[in-house]
Design an enzyme around this catalytic site. Structure first.
Site, PDB file in Angstrom:
ATOM      1  CD  GLU A  70      79.536  -2.028   3.982  1.00 22.40           C
ATOM      2  OE1 GLU A  70      79.173  -0.848   4.192  1.00 22.40           O
ATOM      3  OE2 GLU A  70      80.211  -2.689   4.808  1.00 22.40           O
TER       4      GLU A  70
ATOM      5  CE  LYS B 110      77.572   2.725   6.481  1.00 21.87           C
ATOM      6  NZ  LYS B 110      78.529   3.136   5.419  1.00 21.87           N
TER       7      LYS B 110
ATOM      8  CG  ASP C 256      76.594   0.961   3.078  1.00 19.34           C
ATOM      9  OD1 ASP C 256      75.647   1.513   3.668  1.00 19.34           O
ATOM     10  OD2 ASP C 256      77.770   1.343   3.223  1.00 19.34           O
TER      11      ASP C 256
ATOM     12  CE  LYS D 296      85.520   1.278   4.615  1.00 16.75           C
ATOM     13  NZ  LYS D 296      84.134   1.511   4.170  1.00 16.75           N
TER      14      LYS D 296
ATOM     15  CG  ASP E 119      82.672  -1.039   2.347  1.00 22.98           C
ATOM     16  OD1 ASP E 119      82.118  -1.063   1.233  1.00 22.98           O
ATOM     17  OD2 ASP E 119      82.458  -0.146   3.195  1.00 22.98           O
TER      18      ASP E 119
END
Length: 360
Positions: free
Chosen positions: A218, A267, A243, A162, A190
């Site tokens: 991402e 997701k 995403d 992250k 991400d």
């Protein structure tokens, strides 16, 4: 097999350590649990985390959507009317994708039980297991390097790091992680929408020029900024994974038409469940774009079972980020997938999702 009752409850399970991104910090999983009961005694299980920062869904909204809209349209329906039942979930209320996902996965669970088939085989059965990465939360460079080293000791060979909480530190963060794990370990990042398009290109190219070997980034820019994401995709050395920009099959079509991303992350909580997720996979495959399956940090593992089933089922899903349940102090259910060599999710051969007991 006829639906007789839809029961709702909540669970609260603490994480071993807080999960931090550029958008939020999570310390405890507090999810809505769904049980769909039938006249045969079979029960289907689903769950929905209230991820307001991503989907806009709160606990109250999830409960209300299921109790006041979705459940009323399903009671008395036959599971064998499967296609129509799944469409009913999607059309009974607009948006509310997390609530729809919870009910959708419970229905797939029941359909598998009805025909004595695991869900991953119902969906395609491409393989029996899939490998997941492990997420490294955004912290100081030193702490992230220690977390990465710990992940390697535990057996992981792919890290999702992250970034974005402080863009000026991001290159330093990634450099520290890469020094800690060496050059052979897969590293993807991400940004959780944290950068502006030009800023993203500058940071990403700087990372690659330093030899950080990033597999992909991402969601580098705001979810609504498809032109900005296209700008990054066209100019960055690092491939772009969409995403938060992809909630629906319609979103996927638009991204494919614009060529706004190199990859797509799916997701269940964003798209409304397996029924819609499979459509996104098919759209991406037709455009020659590979998919990754992701999850919300708050998912307890019930939803991970459903996501893993889809990931094992379809060959165009080439990557998985399904590590949320690994951070829990305990699992609120028995059955489902098993873990092999730390990072492999092995799908159950029991009918449906293979969940045998739920504790809430």
């Amino acid at each position: 097999m006829k639906i007789t009752q839809i029961r709702l409850g909540t669970i609260s399970v603490p994480l071993r350590v807080p999960f931090k991104t550029a958008l939020r910090s999570v310390e405890c999983v507090e999810d809505v649990i769904v049980e769909i009961h039938t006249d045969t005694g079979a029960v289907g299980y689903g769950e929905a985390p209230p991820t307001g920062a991503v989907t806009g869904d709160t606990t109250g909204a999830i409960v209300g959507a299921i109790r006041d809209h979705i459940a009323k349209s399903l009671i008395g329906r036959e599971i064998d009317e499967f296609e129509d039942v799944l469409q009913t979930v999607q059309t009974s209320i607009v948006k509310n994708t997390s609530a729809k996902a919870a009910v959708d996965m419970a229905l797939w669970d029941l359909y598998g039980q009805l025909y004595h088939i695991p869900v991953y085989k119902l969906l395609g059965g491409a393989r029996k297991q899939l490998v997941t990465d492990i997420t490294i939360s955004v912290n100081s460079p030193e702490e992230m390097a220690r977390d990465a080293e710990d992940a390697l000791r535990r057996g992981y060979d792919c890290l999702k790091v992250k970034v974005g909480a402080n863009p000026s530190l991001d290159v330093e963060r990634l450099s520290a992680v890469r020094r800690a794990v060496g050059q052979e370990i897969c590293m993807r990042i991400d940004a959780n929408q944290a950068w502006k398009p030009k800023e993203a290109v500058r940071i990403l190219n700087q990372m690659q020029e330093r030899g950080l070997q990033i597999e992909f980034v991402e969601q580098p820019v705001a979810a609504y900024d498809l032109e900005g994401m296209k700008y990054v995709t066209e100019r960055s050395y690092v491939p772009v994974l969409a995403d938060e920009s992809v909630f629906s099959p319609g979103d996927a079509v638009k991204i494919m038409e614009m060529r706004a991303a190199d990859l797509v992350n799916i997701k269940l909580m964003k798209c409304g469940g397996l029924y819609e997720a499979k459509k996104i996979v098919n759209i991406a495959e037709a455009a020659g774009v590979e998919c990754m399956l992701g999850c919300m940090a708050e998912e307890s593992g019930i939803a991970i079972n459903a996501s893993a089933a889809l990931g094992a089922a379809l060959s165009n899903i080439t990557r998985a980020d399904l590590d949320a349940s690994f951070s829990l102090k305990e699992l609120p259910f028995t059955g489902g997938f098993t873990i092999r060599d730390t990072r492999y999710l092995v799908l159950p051969e029991e009918p449906g999702l293979g969940i045998s007991e739920l504790k809430f």
